[in-house]
Design a protein around this motif. Sequence first.
Motif, PDB file in Angstrom:
ATOM      1  N   CYS A  13      30.485  22.272  53.086  1.00 48.39           N
ATOM      2  CA  CYS A  13      30.386  22.912  54.397  1.00 48.39           C
ATOM      3  C   CYS A  13      29.493  22.038  55.271  1.00 48.39           C
ATOM      4  CB  CYS A  13      29.784  24.308  54.251  1.00 48.39           C
ATOM      5  SG  CYS A  13      29.663  25.190  55.819  1.00 48.39           S
ATOM      6  N   MET A  14      29.985  21.619  56.421  1.00 52.07           N
ATOM      7  CA  MET A  14      29.178  20.869  57.369  1.00 52.07           C
ATOM      8  C   MET A  14      28.521  21.880  58.299  1.00 52.07           C
ATOM      9  SD  MET A  14      29.762  17.949  56.083  1.00 52.07           S
ATOM     10  CE  MET A  14      28.804  16.834  57.107  1.00 52.07           C
ATOM     11  N   GLY A  15      27.215  22.060  58.129  1.00 47.91           N
ATOM     12  CA  GLY A  15      26.470  23.048  58.914  1.00 47.91           C
ATOM     13  C   GLY A  15      26.030  24.193  58.024  1.00 47.91           C
ATOM     14  N   PRO A  16      25.040  24.991  58.509  1.00 50.76           N
ATOM     15  CA  PRO A  16      24.567  26.143  57.720  1.00 50.76           C
ATOM     16  C   PRO A  16      25.754  27.010  57.299  1.00 50.76           C
ATOM     17  CG  PRO A  16      23.164  25.795  59.638  1.00 50.76           C
ATOM     18  CD  PRO A  16      24.313  24.842  59.778  1.00 50.76           C
ATOM     19  N   ILE A  17      25.736  27.443  56.049  1.00 50.75           N
ATOM     20  CA  ILE A  17      26.923  28.044  55.438  1.00 50.75           C
ATOM     21  C   ILE A  17      27.393  29.285  56.206  1.00 50.75           C
ATOM     22  CG2 ILE A  17      25.640  29.436  53.750  1.00 50.75           C
ATOM     23  CD1 ILE A  17      28.600  27.366  52.643  1.00 50.75           C
ATOM     24  N   ASP A  18      26.468  29.981  56.879  1.00 52.19           N
ATOM     25  CA  ASP A  18      26.868  31.185  57.616  1.00 52.19           C
ATOM     26  C   ASP A  18      26.867  30.949  59.133  1.00 52.19           C
ATOM     27  OD1 ASP A  18      24.197  30.745  57.542  1.00 52.19           O
ATOM     28  OD2 ASP A  18      23.598  32.814  57.153  1.00 52.19           O
ATOM     29  N   SER A  19      26.951  29.675  59.555  1.00 54.36           N
ATOM     30  CA  SER A  19      26.946  29.395  60.999  1.00 54.36           C
ATOM     31  C   SER A  19      28.362  29.426  61.564  1.00 54.36           C
ATOM     32  CB  SER A  19      26.338  28.019  61.267  1.00 54.36           C
ATOM     33  OG  SER A  19      26.526  27.669  62.628  1.00 54.36           O
ATOM     34  N   PRO A  20      28.538  30.082  62.714  1.00 51.78           N
ATOM     35  CA  PRO A  20      29.867  30.038  63.353  1.00 51.78           C
ATOM     36  C   PRO A  20      30.234  28.616  63.791  1.00 51.78           C
ATOM     37  CG  PRO A  20      28.230  31.042  64.825  1.00 51.78           C
ATOM     38  CD  PRO A  20      27.569  30.869  63.493  1.00 51.78           C
ATOM     39  N   TYR A  21      29.244  27.757  63.941  1.00 51.20           N
ATOM     40  CA  TYR A  21      29.503  26.378  64.370  1.00 51.20           C
ATOM     41  C   TYR A  21      29.859  25.458  63.199  1.00 51.20           C
ATOM     42  CZ  TYR A  21      26.840  28.051  68.455  1.00 51.20           C
ATOM     43  OH  TYR A  21      26.371  28.750  69.523  1.00 51.20           O
ATOM     44  N   ALA A  22      29.659  25.911  61.967  1.00 48.17           N
ATOM     45  CA  ALA A  22      29.889  25.054  60.802  1.00 48.17           C
ATOM     46  C   ALA A  22      31.385  24.958  60.501  1.00 48.17           C
ATOM     47  CB  ALA A  22      29.138  25.605  59.591  1.00 48.17           C
ATOM     48  N   ARG A  23      31.780  23.884  59.852  1.00 47.59           N
ATOM     49  CA  ARG A  23      33.176  23.667  59.453  1.00 47.59           C
ATOM     50  C   ARG A  23      33.219  23.156  58.017  1.00 47.59           C
ATOM     51  NH1 ARG A  23      36.614  23.720  64.244  1.00 47.59           N
ATOM     52  NH2 ARG A  23      35.252  24.877  65.656  1.00 47.59           N
ATOM     53  N   CYS A  24      34.217  23.619  57.282  1.00 50.23           N
ATOM     54  CA  CYS A  24      34.320  23.218  55.885  1.00 50.23           C
ATOM     55  C   CYS A  24      35.341  22.114  55.688  1.00 50.23           C
ATOM     56  CB  CYS A  24      34.708  24.413  55.028  1.00 50.23           C
ATOM     57  SG  CYS A  24      33.368  25.610  54.900  1.00 50.23           S
ATOM     58  N   GLY A  25      35.196  21.447  54.580  1.00 51.23           N
ATOM     59  CA  GLY A  25      36.154  20.431  54.176  1.00 51.23           C
ATOM     60  C   GLY A  25      36.204  20.367  52.665  1.00 51.23           C
ATOM     61  N   VAL A  26      37.195  19.657  52.157  1.00 53.79           N
ATOM     62  CA  VAL A  26      37.254  19.369  50.725  1.00 53.79           C
ATOM     63  C   VAL A  26      37.505  17.876  50.592  1.00 53.79           C
ATOM     64  CG1 VAL A  26      38.465  19.760  48.539  1.00 53.79           C
ATOM     65  CG2 VAL A  26      38.181  21.658  50.165  1.00 53.79           C
ATOM     66  N   GLU A  27      36.643  17.213  49.828  1.00 54.84           N
ATOM     67  CA  GLU A  27      36.907  15.812  49.503  1.00 54.84           C
ATOM     68  C   GLU A  27      37.406  15.745  48.073  1.00 54.84           C
ATOM     69  OE1 GLU A  27      33.958  12.823  50.473  1.00 54.84           O
ATOM     70  OE2 GLU A  27      35.039  11.283  49.311  1.00 54.84           O
ATOM     71  N   ILE A  28      38.500  15.036  47.876  1.00 56.26           N
ATOM     72  CA  ILE A  28      38.976  14.721  46.531  1.00 56.26           C
ATOM     73  C   ILE A  28      38.647  13.255  46.302  1.00 56.26           C
ATOM     74  CG2 ILE A  28      41.005  14.408  45.071  1.00 56.26           C
ATOM     75  CD1 ILE A  28      42.321  16.756  46.459  1.00 56.26           C
ATOM     76  N   SER A  29      37.883  12.968  45.240  1.00 54.50           N
ATOM     77  CA  SER A  29      37.437  11.597  45.010  1.00 54.50           C
ATOM     78  C   SER A  29      37.444  11.290  43.527  1.00 54.50           C
ATOM     79  CB  SER A  29      36.016  11.414  45.559  1.00 54.50           C
ATOM     80  OG  SER A  29      35.507  10.141  45.199  1.00 54.50           O
ATOM     81  N   ASP A  30      37.640  10.019  43.176  1.00 54.18           N
ATOM     82  CA  ASP A  30      37.523   9.620  41.771  1.00 54.18           C
ATOM     83  C   ASP A  30      36.168   8.973  41.494  1.00 54.18           C
ATOM     84  OD1 ASP A  30      37.853   7.196  43.042  1.00 54.18           O
ATOM     85  OD2 ASP A  30      39.780   6.720  42.105  1.00 54.18           O
ATOM     86  N   SER A  31      35.212   9.186  42.412  1.00 52.16           N
ATOM     87  CA  SER A  31      33.910   8.534  42.256  1.00 52.16           C
ATOM     88  C   SER A  31      32.806   9.549  41.970  1.00 52.16           C
ATOM     89  CB  SER A  31      33.571   7.774  43.542  1.00 52.16           C
ATOM     90  OG  SER A  31      32.192   7.468  43.586  1.00 52.16           O
ATOM     91  N   PRO A  32      32.175   9.454  40.772  1.00 47.53           N
ATOM     92  CA  PRO A  32      31.023  10.336  40.523  1.00 47.53           C
ATOM     93  C   PRO A  32      29.860  10.027  41.471  1.00 47.53           C
ATOM     94  CG  PRO A  32      31.493   8.922  38.601  1.00 47.53           C
ATOM     95  CD  PRO A  32      32.542   8.626  39.610  1.00 47.53           C
ATOM     96  N   TYR A  33      29.744   8.775  41.916  1.00 44.63           N
ATOM     97  CA  TYR A  33      28.686   8.395  42.868  1.00 44.63           C
ATOM     98  C   TYR A  33      28.875   9.167  44.185  1.00 44.63           C
ATOM     99  CZ  TYR A  33      26.320   5.442  46.386  1.00 44.63           C
ATOM    100  OH  TYR A  33      25.558   4.981  47.433  1.00 44.63           O
TER     101      TYR A  33
END
Length: 581
Positions: free
Chosen positions: A120-140
């Motif tokens: 979640c980009m932004g405070p989890i309960d903020s109306p201004y925040a937006r979520c995303g999902v990254e799929i990655s093969d990198s543990p780093y």
Amino acid sequence: MSTTNVALRKWVQDTAALTKPDRIQWCDGGDAEYEALIQLMLGRGDLIRLNGSTYPNCYLHRSDPSDVARVEHLTFVCAPEKAEAGPNNNWMSPGEAHLQMDALFDGCMRGRTMYVIPYCMGPIDSPYARCGVEISDSPYVTVNMKLMTRMGAPALRRIEREGHFARGLHSTGELDPDRRFIMHFPHEMLIQSYGSGYGGNALLGKKCHALRLASWQASREGWLAEHMLILEIESPEGEKHYIAAAFPSACGKTNLAMLIPPESQAGWKIRTLGDDIAWLHLDGDGRLRAINPESGYFGVVPGTNPKTNRNAFDMIQRDAIFTNVALNAANEPWWEDKDKFEPVIDWRGKPWQKGNGAAAHPNSRFTVSARQNPSYSPLADDPAGVPISAIIFGGRRRELAPLVYQARDWRHGVLVGASVASETTAAAIGAVGVTRRDPMAMKPFCGINFGDYWRHWLSFGTRSSKLPQIFHVNWFRQDKDGRFLWPGFGENLRVLRWIVDRCAGRVGARETPIGFLPLAGDIDLKGLQIAPEVVNSLLSVDHASWQREMNDIAGYFAEFGAALPSELSEERQRVERELAR
Ligand code: GTP
Ligand code: SPV
Ligand code: MN
């Protein structure tokens, strides 16, 4: 773990069918998961444990020597129409880009684990925040996302509630510079990144989502996604202001956001809300409110020491990941201008000797949770954000731009932002020290045509009468021998104080064609060893040089053709006329 969100489940399945990982791991963001990934990377040699008594839970990661910075020439905005991306972006048609990327991703995760990283980009309960999902093969990437974003189960719950999210697919691929692309599909809210494991290329929540896709979204929805720090400044009397400042990469945002007032400025306090990205929305009262979408820092290491930035120095003594720094004999991280001790191993892992050049890479970085910053403001977690009094633009310019000036009004301020120029730094692959236009410090990050972006900025002028004042600063003026004229760092507080005084209407100013400059005596210089003629030159406006500058800006604006808002060229002409008087 999986999800009730059908679109996410299908995307994960489709991605696995394409990339063919050995296993899929849904990330919950917990400490046990983090610890297990660290152990995995230590076992593989992807991380090196640093001195456990002086740097507890700190690790060094060495990236591939060809993969140490953002790759602007390999970063594309793939909107259906080229004009949407504008002359400020590389463009490829979505059809062609998908063909290329699908071919690269085909089977690329064989033998690897595919991490599904909800954030979640932004405070989890903020109306201004937006979520995303990254799929990655990198543990780093996965552990960095844990330190820098609100990652894991709470973000997934919000995605399930809201039903939408930005998608980011990342694979380190073979780390082959010829098979490396960072693609953005704004109409699909999709990012695809292949062939790099480094920072802004791979941590897709940061520049790819929170700036390039978000600037596209923001222009449609009436808000702003900016490359800005957010700080709180409190006077000895307890008056508080919030300031957002946009400087290009490696030009001082982290340092200003964590500023420690010098002894001569007793009673002043600076608290950090963010050091790199701000999302700005008008509230019901017409005030511009800022949230920091991130919850950690990916900061420049070289130059960090107790004199320049003690907050940053202290916060990276534990629970931090270092990328591409050197090592000293005590297995501690080392970088240029850290201390008097000498490195023994350089950032590539090779023995270092005097005369070998920089031991740490100039773009070496630390990753750390924002909560470790001694000047952390808990308002960074406030869902409503903070009301901004001043917006500051700035760049790294050895000549011309004064220490500080204020725009006349919003429209002039947009011109000031659109005209920012700065010397390039090691944050991106390519030549360093070349002055280029970097409007609003967003040249590498604006996901839309700058013409449309400036029009959007201008539109705020008619939407509210309570907008922030706009300023420009330059900490980087030099003398003929390359020495900085202004001491910078903590002493920049003196300039912030003038800015706050202007916002509060407490001080006058000298009106010049480029804007308002401080009157003699209005910037507090007490306790500072600086010659009056140096102050004079820092606060002077040379009309002939500025006429050349305005002419250069006209040439730059012309690249945008009909997309350039006429208000912006009219404003530029107004300044040009006043300079000629
Ligand atoms: P990104 O993370 O790349 O977006 O950069 P940033 O804007 O946060 O830059 P940062 O604060 O990390 O500063 C980068 C470099 O600028 C470091 O080498 C600092 O030492 C130097 N720097 C920062 N502030 C000042 C200043 O006031 N004066 C001078 N001379 N150098 C500064
Ligand atoms: C920048 O280059 O502006 C950064 C570092 O903040 S990166 O995350 O690599 O973009
Ligand atoms: Mn940045």
